[in-house]
Write an enzyme that holds these catalytic residues in place. Structure first.
Site, PDB file in Angstrom:
ATOM      1  CG  ASP A  52       3.502  11.177  -0.966  1.00 36.85           C
ATOM      2  OD1 ASP A  52       4.510  11.427  -0.546  1.00 36.85           O
ATOM      3  OD2 ASP A  52       2.352  11.566  -0.544  1.00 36.85           O
ATOM      4  CG  HIS A  93       2.362  12.457  -6.303  1.00 38.83           C
ATOM      5  ND1 HIS A  93       1.893  13.894  -6.303  1.00 38.83           N
ATOM      6  CD2 HIS A  93       2.042  11.718  -5.424  1.00 38.83           C
ATOM      7  CE1 HIS A  93       0.834  13.664  -5.366  1.00 38.83           C
ATOM      8  NE2 HIS A  93       0.895  12.472  -4.666  1.00 38.83           N
TER       9      HIS A  93
HETATM   10 NI    NI Z   1      -0.256   8.789  -2.614  1.00 34.05          NI
END
Ligand code: NI
Length: 242
Positions: free
Chosen positions: A49, A191
């Site tokens: 993400d 991430h």
């Molecule tokens: Ni996020």
């Protein structure tokens, strides 16, 4: 065999085994009866993400290509300009691409109009780069409600393993959390905007490949688990026999 070749081979072999017919092992049991055991490799989907970020995402793509491992990226729309070629490279390598809103915003706080702007604008940017296709939504913070689910116009993808890789840059901790928790059908949240997350992700791939795991995109995971993506439905993992 060199490390590069060995890693590539592991990735390709597990993909072939996951998509192809079940490997049948015939085993003679007591009394001469033959027992058939179907073996399918365990599957996991690595998801990233908050990107793209040219430096870290670029390095991650190189590492994944070396291992022939696909992943899923949920992109933040405001970060897309300036990363167009990276996103093209991502798609060409077989990674799945989805949306994570335009401004990384909690969708339950939005009016219908703002929701459409946050998600629609990001989808439109991606369609300009990649052509029109489905871009599934991962809501920031994993927070959704019935209304947002209805507005999403596609499935919503959450996760089942979260090493909280944003919390510190302790690569060993992140690797240990994921490799201890990961099970067949898990969706792993990371991430790609942190160097430490990229280092950890590649070590996680190597560890789980060596354990016989196969990496797939979320879409492939659903296909291999005979699950048709439903509009407005939430998916956190797809264990076998679901
Ligand atoms: Ni996020």
């Amino acid at each position: 065999m060199g490390l590069k070749k060995k890693l590539l081979l592991l990735g390709i072999l597990c993909m072939a085994a996951a998509i192809g017919p079940a490997v049948r092992l015939e085993q003679t049991v007591g009394g001469g009866a033959v027992m058939e055991i179907s073996q399918k490799p365990p599957l996991v989907a690595l998801t990233f993400d908050d990107g793209p970020r040219n430096s870290t995402t670029g390095r991650l793509l190189e590492g994944l290509a070396l291992r022939e491992v696909p992943a899923t990226f949920f992109l933040v729309g405001s970060r897309i300009p300036g990363s167009e070629s990276l996103i093209q490279e991502m798609a060409a390598a077989g990674h799945q691409i989805g949306v994570h809103t335009f401004d990384h915003i909690q969708v339950t706080e939005l009016s219908h109009r703002d929701f459409d702007l946050q998600v629609g604008k990001t989808r439109a940017l991606l369609a300009d780069i990649l052509g029109s296709r489905d871009f599934w939504l991962r809501p920031p913070y994993g927070i959704v409600d019935a209304t947002a689910r209805q507005w999403a116009d596609g499935p919503l993808i959450l996760w089942s393993v979260d090493p909280e890789d944003w919390k510190d840059s302790d690569v060993n901790r992140i690797v240990a959390t994921v490799t201890e928790q990961a099970e067949d059908g898990d969706i792993i949240l990371m991430h790609d905007i942190y160097d430490s997350s990229v280092d950890a992700a590649l070590r996680i791939v190597d560890t789980l490949l060596a354990r016989g795991y196969c990496f797939v995109t979320v879409e492939q995971l659903m296909q291999l688990r005979d699950t048709a993506p439903e509009r407005g439905a939430l998916y956190t993992s797809l264990p076998p026999g679901r």
